[in-house]
Every structure is written in C-alpha cells, then in structure tokens.
Design a protein around this motif. Structure first.
Motif, short mmCIF file in Angstrom:
data_model
loop_
_atom_site.label_atom_id
_atom_site.label_comp_id
_atom_site.label_asym_id
_atom_site.label_seq_id
_atom_site.Cartn_x
_atom_site.Cartn_y
_atom_site.Cartn_z
N LYS A 1 -97.03 30.97 15.83
CA LYS A 1 -95.55 30.51 15.90
C LYS A 1 -95.27 29.11 15.41
N VAL A 2 -96.48 28.25 15.22
CA VAL A 2 -96.30 26.96 14.88
C VAL A 2 -95.94 26.68 13.41
N LEU B 1 -101.50 21.64 20.62
CA LEU B 1 -102.05 21.52 22.01
C LEU B 1 -101.12 22.42 22.83
N LYS B 2 -99.80 22.42 22.44
CA LYS B 2 -99.12 23.36 23.50
C LYS B 2 -99.43 24.85 23.27
N SER B 3 -99.85 25.27 22.34
CA SER B 3 -100.39 26.54 22.33
C SER B 3 -101.54 26.92 22.92
N LEU B 4 -102.42 25.82 22.89
CA LEU B 4 -103.70 25.92 23.58
C LEU B 4 -103.44 26.15 25.01
N ILE B 5 -102.33 25.18 25.48
CA ILE B 5 -101.99 25.33 27.10
C ILE B 5 -101.42 26.57 27.42
N LYS B 6 -100.70 27.06 26.47
CA LYS B 6 -99.89 28.56 26.81
C LYS B 6 -100.99 29.48 26.78
#
Length: 147
Positions: free
Chosen positions: A70-71, A85-90
């Motif tokens: 989605k990035v 980084l947000k996708s890794l945390i999600k």
C-alpha cells in the motif's frame, strides 16, 4: 408468510442472509477462541514453541507485505521510509493478533473434540454462549459498517 414475502419483495434478503452468516461465523470464531483459552489454561495443554513461532512468522510476513504494497512509490524517500516502518509495525501487531487467534482456535477445536461440552455444562450452555457471541458479533458488525 407475509414477512418472508415482504423481505423477498425488497430484494434485501441477500443482505440479511450475508449478515446472518457473517455473524454466526464470527460467533463461532469467538467461541472457539474462548474455548482455546480454556484448553490452554492447564499446564499440560501447551502449544509447542516451534508451532507458535512458525505461525507468527507466516502471519507477520503476510501482513507486512500487505501493508508494504500500500506504500506509494511516488512519495519522497524520507516519507517512504517512514511508511515502511509503519507497515512493519502494523505487520507485527496484526501478526501477533493472528497468531493468538489461530492458536486459540486450534485449542478450542481440540477442547471440543476432547469432550469440552461436558466440561462447560452441556449443550444448553454451549448454545447459550453461541447466542451471546452472535449478539456481540452483530453489535461489532453494526459498529464497523461504514455509514
């Protein structure tokens, strides 16, 4: 018979049927997660660590790849790194949730196969718990429905 004919006339009976099926499916999942927690409460009923780790690895990879897809590639490099980084945390969060749910559902199925209905008080208690879970799942479906 008038109510059924009225529902068929409106053409919304498919919506009612889909909602009913989804609420029942979510109720069973919720119930099996609860039974899984009951199954794993005693010390002798544990899940092997390798199974939990493998389940977590698969779900973490799936969710991380989903959110990374989605990035947008058109964004600036600093913002793109932040989005990754947000996708890794999600992916980490949803991987943990999926692992917990999957392992608990497997435990719930084992609980039922080993005579769990008798342990919880019989078929009446099971049906009552299922009905409560159906009501709760319908409330959640109503709250999550976009307006």
């Amino acid at each position: 018979m008038g109510l059924l004919a009225n529902i068929k006339e409106t053409g919304d009976y498919k919506k009612y049927l889909k909602t009913l099926i989804l609420a029942i499916a979510l109720a069973f999942l919720t119930l099996y997660i609860a039974f899984g927690l009951m199954f794993f409460a005693p010390k002798e009923n544990t899940v092997p660590g390798w199974f939990i780790l493998l389940t977590f690895a698969i779900s973490f990879i799936m969710f991380t790849v989903f959110y990374e897809s989605k990035v947008k590639s058109k964004s600036k490099s600093g913002k793109k790194d932040r989005e990754r980084l947000k996708s890794l945390i999600k992916g980490l969060f949803f991987g943990i949730c999926a692992t917990f749910a999957f392992v608990s559902i497997i435990g719930g199925v084992k609980f039922m196969l080993r005579g769990g209905i008798q342990e919880i008080g019989g078929l009446e208690v099971f049906i009552s718990a299922l009905a409560i879970c159906m009501i709760v799942s319908m409330v959640f479906l109503s709250l999550l429905r976009p307006s």
